[in-house]
Motif scaffolding. Structure first.
Motif, short mmCIF file in Angstrom:
data_model
loop_
_atom_site.label_atom_id
_atom_site.label_comp_id
_atom_site.label_asym_id
_atom_site.label_seq_id
_atom_site.Cartn_x
_atom_site.Cartn_y
_atom_site.Cartn_z
N LEU A 60 0.82 -1.21 0.00
CA LEU A 60 0.00 0.00 0.00
C LEU A 60 0.85 1.27 0.00
N GLY A 61 2.16 1.11 0.17
CA GLY A 61 3.04 2.28 0.20
C GLY A 61 2.85 3.12 1.45
N ARG A 62 2.61 2.46 2.58
CA ARG A 62 2.38 3.17 3.83
C ARG A 62 3.43 2.77 4.86
N PRO A 63 3.74 3.68 5.79
CA PRO A 63 4.73 3.31 6.82
C PRO A 63 4.21 2.21 7.73
N LEU A 64 5.10 1.35 8.17
CA LEU A 64 4.77 0.31 9.12
C LEU A 64 5.26 0.74 10.50
N ILE A 65 4.35 0.80 11.45
CA ILE A 65 4.70 1.11 12.84
C ILE A 65 4.46 -0.15 13.65
N ARG A 66 5.52 -0.65 14.25
CA ARG A 66 5.43 -1.95 14.94
C ARG A 66 5.60 -1.77 16.45
N LEU A 67 4.65 -2.30 17.19
CA LEU A 67 4.77 -2.38 18.64
C LEU A 67 4.98 -3.84 19.00
N GLN A 68 6.21 -4.17 19.38
CA GLN A 68 6.53 -5.54 19.79
C GLN A 68 6.18 -5.69 21.27
N CYS A 69 5.24 -6.56 21.57
CA CYS A 69 4.76 -6.69 22.95
C CYS A 69 5.66 -7.60 23.77
N TYR A 70 5.68 -7.36 25.07
CA TYR A 70 6.44 -8.18 25.99
C TYR A 70 5.85 -7.99 27.38
N GLU A 71 6.20 -8.89 28.28
CA GLU A 71 5.70 -8.81 29.65
C GLU A 71 6.19 -7.54 30.32
N GLY A 72 5.27 -6.79 30.92
CA GLY A 72 5.63 -5.55 31.58
C GLY A 72 5.54 -4.32 30.70
N GLY A 130 -1.10 8.10 3.23
CA GLY A 130 -2.26 7.64 3.99
C GLY A 130 -1.88 7.23 5.39
N ALA A 131 -2.88 6.79 6.15
CA ALA A 131 -2.64 6.37 7.52
C ALA A 131 -1.69 5.17 7.55
N PRO A 132 -0.86 5.07 8.56
CA PRO A 132 0.12 3.98 8.61
C PRO A 132 -0.53 2.63 8.90
N VAL A 133 0.26 1.58 8.75
CA VAL A 133 -0.13 0.25 9.18
C VAL A 133 0.47 0.03 10.57
N LEU A 134 -0.40 -0.21 11.54
CA LEU A 134 0.04 -0.43 12.92
C LEU A 134 0.03 -1.93 13.21
N LEU A 135 1.18 -2.46 13.55
CA LEU A 135 1.31 -3.87 13.92
C LEU A 135 1.51 -3.97 15.42
N ILE A 136 0.53 -4.56 16.13
CA ILE A 136 0.66 -4.85 17.55
C ILE A 136 0.98 -6.33 17.64
N ASP A 137 2.26 -6.64 17.78
CA ASP A 137 2.75 -8.01 17.58
C ASP A 137 2.85 -8.77 18.89
N GLU A 138 2.27 -9.98 18.91
CA GLU A 138 2.32 -10.90 20.06
C GLU A 138 1.69 -10.27 21.30
N LEU A 139 0.44 -9.83 21.13
CA LEU A 139 -0.28 -9.20 22.24
C LEU A 139 -0.41 -10.11 23.44
N ASP A 140 -0.43 -11.42 23.22
CA ASP A 140 -0.59 -12.36 24.34
C ASP A 140 0.59 -12.33 25.32
N ARG A 141 1.68 -11.68 24.96
CA ARG A 141 2.82 -11.58 25.87
C ARG A 141 2.62 -10.50 26.93
#
Length: 300
Positions: A60-72, A130-141
């Motif tokens: 899509l030609g949009r920025p990727l913003i990644r939130l890598q989840c972890y405990e705490g 356009g609006a970015p792609v937000l990746l909330i990765d491994e939310l279960d952590r």
């Protein structure tokens, strides 16, 4: 690039980014884009959940913003925090200069100048194309408290900063949430998302993925690898190999100039495919040879 207007266009969009998707996945991605709803993807590690967000951003030609989840993980690391060092420096300079106006200083200290934006806040700001792609990765952590904080963001695409007020996204970001299901995600968060279980691919789709990602691999080797991985997933293992491990193994075998599998080669390279010693020990020797014989005798 504009958003796809049909399931077929969505399938083609994913394919253009090198992602081999089935129609069910293309459908739920299309609906997520069309309805502007977050998409929760669950499945075993290594089946391609994270890759979907990467491919969408690139295609899509949009920025990727990644939130890598972890405990705490907390608000300061995920959403925003104040530049305390900068604020303290400003206070000391104001005191040294004399004539301190406390009200003015306070308004300056809690202004945009001293705000440090973390992934979730940055995702609410417009990006190029356009609006970015937000990746909330491994939310279960993360823990349930952080999940509860996400409810406002995933439902209204806004966050509240006590000192500044509410920040709203002018255009909702494309949100992909992934979970390896090490624990259950709360129902309140699931209700805000569309849902899809990303399963291991069947042999035909896994071979297509291998062809796409490793086009230089010998055809016989590619078919042997896919058939063996499909068979080993039916074994009683602590952790079955995902697609990522299939690609890693095939790449390693190509580096070893292999053109087909044999028992010794399989035994020597099981550490690329399997990640737990107990699984490797269970498969080494006779069991690996038996699986390989089974694979070779099966009709292709």
């Amino acid at each position: 690039m504009p958003l796809p207007t049909s399931i077929d266009e969505t399938h083609a969009l994913l394919s253009s980014g090198g992602y081999v998707a089935d129609r069910a996945l293309a459908t739920v991605v299309f609906l997520s884009l069309r309805l502007r709803r977050p998409l929760l993807l669950e499945g075993e590690a290594g089946v391609g959940k994270t890759e979907i967000a990467k491919v969408l951003a690139a295609s899509l030609g949009r920025p990727l913003i990644r939130l890598q989840c972890y405990e705490g993980l907390d608000v300061a690391a995920a959403v925003y925090e104040w530049n305390y060092a900068g604020q303290m420096m400003a206070i000391r300079l104001a005191e040294a200069g004399g004539g301190l106006d406390r009200d003015r200083l306070e308004s300056e200290l809690f202004s945009d100048r001293y705000l440090i934006r973390r992934p979730l806040l940055r995702a609410l700001e417009p990006g190029e194309g356009g609006a970015p792609v937000l990746l909330i990765d491994e939310l279960d952590r993360t823990d349930e408290a952080f999940e509860a904080y996400l409810l406002e963001i995933l439902s209204d695409f806004q966050v509240t900063i006590p000192e500044l007020g509410t920040v709203r996204a002018p255009e909702p970001p494309v949100v992909i949430v992934t979970s390896n299901r090490t624990r259950e995600i709360h129902d309140a968060l699931k209700r805000r998302c569309l849902y899809h279980w990303v399963d291991y691919p069947d042999a035909g789709r896994e071979l297509a993925i291998l062809h796409r990602r490793l086009p230089g691999a010998p055809e016989r080797l590619s078919r042997d690898v896919v058939a063996f991985v499909q068979a080993i997933r039916r074994e009683d293992l602590f952790k079955a190999p995902g697609v990522a491990e299939t690609l890693d193994w095939a790449t390693a075998l190509v580096e070893l100039d292999a053109v087909a599998l044999d028992p010794a080669l399989v035994s020597d390279t099981l550490g690329v495919l399997l990640k737990y010693q107990d699984d490797i020990q269970a498969m080494q020797g006779g069991r690996a040879k038996a699986l390989l014989d089974e694979v070779r005798s099966a009709p292709r």
